[in-house]
Design a protein around this motif. Structure first.
Motif, PDB file in Angstrom:
ATOM      1  N   THR A 167      11.358 -13.943  23.891  1.00  0.00           N
ATOM      2  CA  THR A 167      12.215 -14.162  22.727  1.00  0.00           C
ATOM      3  C   THR A 167      13.372 -15.075  23.114  1.00  0.00           C
ATOM      4  O   THR A 167      13.901 -14.984  24.219  1.00  0.00           O
ATOM      5  CB  THR A 167      12.762 -12.832  22.183  1.00  0.00           C
ATOM      6  OG1 THR A 167      13.565 -12.198  23.169  1.00  0.00           O
ATOM      7  CG2 THR A 167      11.620 -11.908  21.790  1.00  0.00           C
ATOM      8  N   THR A 168      13.747 -15.957  22.187  1.00  0.00           N
ATOM      9  CA  THR A 168      14.785 -16.951  22.451  1.00  0.00           C
ATOM     10  C   THR A 168      15.751 -17.017  21.272  1.00  0.00           C
ATOM     11  O   THR A 168      15.643 -16.247  20.310  1.00  0.00           O
ATOM     12  CB  THR A 168      14.155 -18.333  22.671  1.00  0.00           C
ATOM     13  OG1 THR A 168      13.629 -18.823  21.423  1.00  0.00           O
ATOM     14  CG2 THR A 168      13.026 -18.279  23.696  1.00  0.00           C
ATOM     15  N   ALA A 169      16.659 -17.974  21.312  1.00  0.00           N
ATOM     16  CA  ALA A 169      17.552 -18.218  20.180  1.00  0.00           C
ATOM     17  C   ALA A 169      16.729 -18.671  18.975  1.00  0.00           C
ATOM     18  O   ALA A 169      15.603 -19.160  19.129  1.00  0.00           O
ATOM     19  CB  ALA A 169      18.586 -19.277  20.556  1.00  0.00           C
ATOM     20  N   PRO A 170      17.256 -18.514  17.752  1.00  0.00           N
ATOM     21  CA  PRO A 170      16.496 -18.869  16.554  1.00  0.00           C
ATOM     22  C   PRO A 170      16.063 -20.332  16.534  1.00  0.00           C
ATOM     23  O   PRO A 170      16.681 -21.197  17.168  1.00  0.00           O
ATOM     24  CB  PRO A 170      17.483 -18.582  15.411  1.00  0.00           C
ATOM     25  CG  PRO A 170      18.450 -17.609  15.986  1.00  0.00           C
ATOM     26  CD  PRO A 170      18.582 -17.950  17.435  1.00  0.00           C
ATOM     27  N   PRO A 174      19.846 -26.067  18.935  1.00  0.00           N
ATOM     28  CA  PRO A 174      19.574 -27.120  19.925  1.00  0.00           C
ATOM     29  C   PRO A 174      19.070 -26.513  21.230  1.00  0.00           C
ATOM     30  O   PRO A 174      19.680 -25.589  21.770  1.00  0.00           O
ATOM     31  CB  PRO A 174      20.936 -27.792  20.112  1.00  0.00           C
ATOM     32  CG  PRO A 174      21.666 -27.524  18.838  1.00  0.00           C
ATOM     33  CD  PRO A 174      21.214 -26.175  18.386  1.00  0.00           C
ATOM     34  N   GLY A 175      17.915 -27.015  21.685  1.00  0.00           N
ATOM     35  CA  GLY A 175      17.269 -26.389  22.836  1.00  0.00           C
ATOM     36  C   GLY A 175      17.253 -27.252  24.080  1.00  0.00           C
ATOM     37  O   GLY A 175      17.580 -28.441  24.052  1.00  0.00           O
ATOM     38  N   VAL A 195       2.368 -18.753  39.892  1.00  0.00           N
ATOM     39  CA  VAL A 195       1.719 -19.385  38.734  1.00  0.00           C
ATOM     40  C   VAL A 195       2.711 -20.338  38.070  1.00  0.00           C
ATOM     41  O   VAL A 195       3.898 -20.018  37.952  1.00  0.00           O
ATOM     42  CB  VAL A 195       1.266 -18.327  37.703  1.00  0.00           C
ATOM     43  CG1 VAL A 195       0.671 -18.994  36.463  1.00  0.00           C
ATOM     44  CG2 VAL A 195       0.264 -17.358  38.319  1.00  0.00           C
ATOM     45  N   THR A 196       2.235 -21.504  37.636  1.00  0.00           N
ATOM     46  CA  THR A 196       3.033 -22.421  36.816  1.00  0.00           C
ATOM     47  C   THR A 196       2.215 -22.786  35.591  1.00  0.00           C
ATOM     48  O   THR A 196       1.044 -23.162  35.706  1.00  0.00           O
ATOM     49  CB  THR A 196       3.409 -23.693  37.593  1.00  0.00           C
ATOM     50  OG1 THR A 196       4.168 -23.327  38.758  1.00  0.00           O
ATOM     51  CG2 THR A 196       4.254 -24.623  36.734  1.00  0.00           C
ATOM     52  N   VAL A 197       2.819 -22.656  34.409  1.00  0.00           N
ATOM     53  CA  VAL A 197       2.108 -22.874  33.142  1.00  0.00           C
ATOM     54  C   VAL A 197       2.901 -23.856  32.283  1.00  0.00           C
ATOM     55  O   VAL A 197       4.131 -23.766  32.196  1.00  0.00           O
ATOM     56  CB  VAL A 197       1.936 -21.540  32.379  1.00  0.00           C
ATOM     57  CG1 VAL A 197       1.211 -21.758  31.060  1.00  0.00           C
ATOM     58  CG2 VAL A 197       1.183 -20.532  33.232  1.00  0.00           C
ATOM     59  N   ALA A 198       2.204 -24.785  31.648  1.00  0.00           N
ATOM     60  CA  ALA A 198       2.860 -25.732  30.733  1.00  0.00           C
ATOM     61  C   ALA A 198       3.492 -24.971  29.572  1.00  0.00           C
ATOM     62  O   ALA A 198       2.942 -23.980  29.076  1.00  0.00           O
ATOM     63  CB  ALA A 198       1.841 -26.745  30.217  1.00  0.00           C
ATOM     64  N   TRP A 199       4.676 -25.465  29.105  1.00  0.00           N
ATOM     65  CA  TRP A 199       5.406 -24.803  28.019  1.00  0.00           C
ATOM     66  C   TRP A 199       5.299 -25.639  26.753  1.00  0.00           C
ATOM     67  O   TRP A 199       5.376 -26.867  26.798  1.00  0.00           O
ATOM     68  CB  TRP A 199       6.865 -24.602  28.412  1.00  0.00           C
ATOM     69  CG  TRP A 199       7.544 -23.592  27.539  1.00  0.00           C
ATOM     70  CD1 TRP A 199       8.424 -23.835  26.531  1.00  0.00           C
ATOM     71  CD2 TRP A 199       7.356 -22.180  27.591  1.00  0.00           C
ATOM     72  NE1 TRP A 199       8.811 -22.649  25.952  1.00  0.00           N
ATOM     73  CE2 TRP A 199       8.158 -21.613  26.582  1.00  0.00           C
ATOM     74  CE3 TRP A 199       6.579 -21.332  28.393  1.00  0.00           C
ATOM     75  CZ2 TRP A 199       8.215 -20.244  26.348  1.00  0.00           C
ATOM     76  CZ3 TRP A 199       6.637 -19.966  28.161  1.00  0.00           C
ATOM     77  CH2 TRP A 199       7.448 -19.428  27.159  1.00  0.00           C
ATOM     78  N   PRO A 200       5.152 -24.997  25.569  1.00  0.00           N
ATOM     79  CA  PRO A 200       4.844 -25.749  24.345  1.00  0.00           C
ATOM     80  C   PRO A 200       6.002 -26.478  23.668  1.00  0.00           C
ATOM     81  O   PRO A 200       5.771 -27.443  22.942  1.00  0.00           O
ATOM     82  CB  PRO A 200       4.287 -24.670  23.415  1.00  0.00           C
ATOM     83  CG  PRO A 200       4.924 -23.401  23.881  1.00  0.00           C
ATOM     84  CD  PRO A 200       5.049 -23.538  25.366  1.00  0.00           C
ATOM     85  N   ALA A 201       7.254 -26.019  23.861  1.00  0.00           N
ATOM     86  CA  ALA A 201       8.344 -26.622  23.091  1.00  0.00           C
ATOM     87  C   ALA A 201       9.692 -26.310  23.723  1.00  0.00           C
ATOM     88  O   ALA A 201       9.845 -25.305  24.433  1.00  0.00           O
ATOM     89  CB  ALA A 201       8.329 -26.086  21.649  1.00  0.00           C
ATOM     90  N   PRO A 202      10.712 -27.152  23.451  1.00  0.00           N
ATOM     91  CA  PRO A 202      12.076 -26.840  23.915  1.00  0.00           C
ATOM     92  C   PRO A 202      12.598 -25.582  23.223  1.00  0.00           C
ATOM     93  O   PRO A 202      12.147 -25.226  22.125  1.00  0.00           O
ATOM     94  CB  PRO A 202      12.877 -28.074  23.483  1.00  0.00           C
ATOM     95  CG  PRO A 202      11.863 -29.145  23.268  1.00  0.00           C
ATOM     96  CD  PRO A 202      10.634 -28.453  22.774  1.00  0.00           C
ATOM     97  N   PHE A 203      13.559 -24.911  23.850  1.00  0.00           N
ATOM     98  CA  PHE A 203      14.207 -23.762  23.212  1.00  0.00           C
ATOM     99  C   PHE A 203      15.569 -23.528  23.858  1.00  0.00           C
ATOM    100  O   PHE A 203      15.880 -24.081  24.907  1.00  0.00           O
ATOM    101  CB  PHE A 203      13.339 -22.503  23.312  1.00  0.00           C
ATOM    102  CG  PHE A 203      13.186 -21.958  24.708  1.00  0.00           C
ATOM    103  CD1 PHE A 203      14.111 -21.074  25.237  1.00  0.00           C
ATOM    104  CD2 PHE A 203      12.103 -22.317  25.496  1.00  0.00           C
ATOM    105  CE1 PHE A 203      13.976 -20.569  26.521  1.00  0.00           C
ATOM    106  CE2 PHE A 203      11.946 -21.815  26.772  1.00  0.00           C
ATOM    107  CZ  PHE A 203      12.883 -20.939  27.290  1.00  0.00           C
ATOM    108  N   ALA A 204      16.358 -22.682  23.207  1.00  0.00           N
ATOM    109  CA  ALA A 204      17.686 -22.334  23.708  1.00  0.00           C
ATOM    110  C   ALA A 204      17.744 -20.847  24.008  1.00  0.00           C
ATOM    111  O   ALA A 204      17.039 -20.047  23.381  1.00  0.00           O
ATOM    112  CB  ALA A 204      18.751 -22.712  22.685  1.00  0.00           C
TER     113      ALA A 204
END
Length: 217
Positions: A167-170, A174-175, A195-204
């Protein structure tokens, strides 16, 4: 078989999202520390078979014949997983954005699916978690304490996956340019698997993770 559903886990995930929203308002980052689940080590010895009885030939003196003693020890258990625990190479691990259980919340999902023919178990909390920029630099996303799931072990097989909710900021906040997540997968009886996994999107941040658990929804 359909994934196991847990109403209590769903409620906990909603509470986790609400906590992330509350922390966004106060902007107080905290730290996360995770460690693989340890299991007691076992050691053992294989003892030599008993000596063979004396062999005699008619008309000759009895001459004892014995087999040489042999000793063997089991391999060190320092890096031998407990029976049935998943290694990282047995899993297809990915990350995507999920549906938040509360309004204005934001949830990502790290998924642990078994590869063909694999049936094993996972459990506990991810260790040494770090969110990385494209160049591998760790980013400060305000990691908080992980939520411990009620079920310490989760079966992973065809049609059954385990997940970690993040869970992250809404959405709309700005991420940071998160490109990957790095962690240690807990494996009983070992130091865990990196393990290293690609992340789908920026977040804050603030950011919180659940432990390994069955999917909810």
């Amino acid at each position: 078989m359909a994934p196991v559903r847990h109403r209590d886990a769903r409620a906990a995930l909603a509470a986790l999202s609400c906590t992330a929203l509350a922390l966004t308002a106060c902007g107080t980052p905290v730290s996360l520390s995770g460690s693989p689940v340890a299991a007691p080590q076992r050691s053992g010895q294989v003892t030599a078979p008993p000596a063979a009885p004396p062999v005699t030939t008619p008309g000759t003196a009895s001459t004892p014949v014995s087999t040489p003693a042999s000793t063997a020890t089991t391999p060190s258990s320092a890096d031998v997983p407990a029976q049935g625990w998943c290694r990282a190479g047995e899993l297809a691990i990915s990350a995507d954005e999920g549906v938040a259980p509360v309004a204005q919340g934001r949830v990502f999902v790290i998924r642990f699916a078994a590869r063909r023919g694999v049936a094993c178990s996972v459990g506990g909390a991810l260790g040494e978690v770090a969110f990385l920029a494209q160049d591998g630099t760790p980013l400060d996303v305000g990691l908080g304490e992980a939520y411990a799931p009620e079920t310490p072990e989760v079966a992973v097989a065809e049609g059954l996956e385990a997940v970690v909710y993040v869970t992250t900021a809404p959405a709309g906040t700005p991420g940071l340019p998160v490109a990957a997540v790095r962690f240690t997968l807990p494996v009983k009886g070992t130091k865990g698997d990196p393990v290293t996994v690609a992340w789908p999107a920026p977040f804050a941040g603030p950011t919180r993770l659940t432990g390994l658990m069955a999917p909810v929804g």
